[in-house]
Design a protein around this motif. Sequence first.
Motif, mmCIF file in Angstrom:
data_model
loop_
_atom_site.group_PDB
_atom_site.id
_atom_site.type_symbol
_atom_site.label_atom_id
_atom_site.label_comp_id
_atom_site.label_asym_id
_atom_site.label_seq_id
_atom_site.Cartn_x
_atom_site.Cartn_y
_atom_site.Cartn_z
ATOM 1 N N THR A 68 -6.501 -13.595 -9.125
ATOM 2 C CA THR A 68 -6.108 -12.072 -9.129
ATOM 3 C C THR A 68 -6.376 -11.718 -7.771
ATOM 4 O O THR A 68 -5.386 -10.617 -7.026
ATOM 5 C CB THR A 68 -6.954 -11.363 -10.129
ATOM 6 N N PRO A 69 -7.358 -12.028 -7.071
ATOM 7 C CA PRO A 69 -7.404 -11.245 -5.586
ATOM 8 C C PRO A 69 -6.356 -11.640 -4.608
ATOM 9 O O PRO A 69 -5.661 -11.027 -3.917
ATOM 10 C CB PRO A 69 -8.795 -11.861 -5.095
ATOM 11 N N LEU A 70 -5.695 -12.919 -4.814
ATOM 12 C CA LEU A 70 -4.697 -13.235 -3.874
ATOM 13 C C LEU A 70 -3.287 -12.621 -4.465
ATOM 14 O O LEU A 70 -2.727 -11.956 -3.503
ATOM 15 C CB LEU A 70 -4.282 -14.619 -4.017
ATOM 16 N N ILE A 71 -3.177 -12.556 -5.644
ATOM 17 C CA ILE A 71 -1.939 -11.746 -6.126
ATOM 18 C C ILE A 71 -2.065 -10.292 -6.007
ATOM 19 O O ILE A 71 -1.214 -9.559 -5.627
ATOM 20 C CB ILE A 71 -1.829 -11.780 -7.878
ATOM 21 N N THR A 72 -3.205 -9.606 -5.954
ATOM 22 C CA THR A 72 -3.418 -8.339 -5.573
ATOM 23 C C THR A 72 -3.133 -8.086 -3.978
ATOM 24 O O THR A 72 -2.585 -6.949 -3.764
ATOM 25 C CB THR A 72 -4.732 -7.645 -5.814
ATOM 26 N N ALA A 73 -3.655 -8.916 -3.195
ATOM 27 C CA ALA A 73 -3.522 -8.673 -1.698
ATOM 28 C C ALA A 73 -1.922 -9.058 -1.325
ATOM 29 O O ALA A 73 -1.366 -8.090 -0.749
ATOM 30 C CB ALA A 73 -4.533 -9.718 -1.030
ATOM 31 N N PHE A 111 0.570 -5.978 0.158
ATOM 32 C CA PHE A 111 1.416 -6.209 1.327
ATOM 33 C C PHE A 111 3.164 -6.124 0.812
ATOM 34 O O PHE A 111 3.598 -5.442 1.539
ATOM 35 C CB PHE A 111 0.971 -7.419 1.897
ATOM 36 N N ALA A 112 3.525 -6.583 0.098
ATOM 37 C CA ALA A 112 4.871 -6.543 -0.322
ATOM 38 C C ALA A 112 5.331 -5.277 -0.646
ATOM 39 O O ALA A 112 6.543 -4.764 -0.362
ATOM 40 C CB ALA A 112 5.129 -7.518 -1.406
ATOM 41 N N ALA A 117 4.910 -15.244 4.652
ATOM 42 C CA ALA A 117 5.522 -15.878 3.507
ATOM 43 C C ALA A 117 5.902 -17.455 3.539
ATOM 44 O O ALA A 117 5.633 -18.198 2.683
ATOM 45 C CB ALA A 117 6.905 -15.140 3.183
ATOM 46 N N ARG A 118 6.337 -17.636 4.789
ATOM 47 C CA ARG A 118 6.515 -19.118 5.281
ATOM 48 C C ARG A 118 5.353 -19.931 5.084
ATOM 49 O O ARG A 118 5.399 -20.752 4.586
ATOM 50 C CB ARG A 118 6.959 -19.244 6.453
ATOM 51 N N LEU A 134 7.807 -12.680 0.407
ATOM 52 C CA LEU A 134 6.218 -12.548 0.471
ATOM 53 C C LEU A 134 5.636 -12.694 -1.035
ATOM 54 O O LEU A 134 4.700 -13.556 -1.349
ATOM 55 C CB LEU A 134 5.751 -11.481 1.176
ATOM 56 N N ALA A 135 6.105 -12.017 -1.945
ATOM 57 C CA ALA A 135 5.782 -11.839 -3.369
ATOM 58 C C ALA A 135 5.937 -13.276 -3.891
ATOM 59 O O ALA A 135 5.109 -13.791 -4.638
ATOM 60 C CB ALA A 135 6.411 -10.801 -4.088
ATOM 61 N N VAL A 136 6.967 -13.743 -3.901
ATOM 62 C CA VAL A 136 7.283 -14.994 -4.564
ATOM 63 C C VAL A 136 6.429 -16.287 -3.999
ATOM 64 O O VAL A 136 5.669 -17.062 -4.740
ATOM 65 C CB VAL A 136 8.883 -15.406 -4.415
ATOM 66 N N ALA A 137 6.156 -16.309 -2.664
ATOM 67 C CA ALA A 137 5.604 -17.307 -1.986
ATOM 68 C C ALA A 137 4.092 -17.240 -2.260
ATOM 69 O O ALA A 137 3.354 -17.974 -2.708
ATOM 70 C CB ALA A 137 5.757 -17.062 -0.586
#
Length: 105
Positions: free
Chosen positions: A5-10, A14-15, A38-39, A70-73
Motif C-alpha cells: 500500500t505505501p508504494l501504491i499510495t506514493a 505522484f501520478a 516510471a522506467r 508511472l501508475a502502471v509501472a
Amino acid sequence: MLDTTPLITAVDRFADRLRAAPQSRLQRGAAAEALAAARELALRAQRIEAPDREPRTMPDAGAFAVGDQLAVAGRDLAVALETASSTELDEAVRFVMEAAERAFA
C-alpha cells in the motif's frame, strides 16, 4: 506477503500531480523526471519477475501520458514486490517520493 500500500499510495499521488499539472510544468522537467522514474520502476519489476531476461525499456508516450505510465509501472512493481523483502519495498517507496520531489521542485 508484503503490504505494498505505501508504494501504491506514493505512486498514485505522484501520478495524480502529473495528471493535474499544466503543460508548461510538464515541459519544464516534471514529465522527464516522471518518465525516468516510471522506467526505473518498470525495470525493477522486470528484474524480479524475469531475472534471466533482458529488461525492456518503457517507451516515451509523451508528457500527457507519463502519469498513466508511472501508475502502471508502480502497480506492476507493487505486485512483484509482494513476495520480496521489506527493504526492497521501502527503497521503492523512497525512490518514488524523491522522484516526485525532484519533478515538482
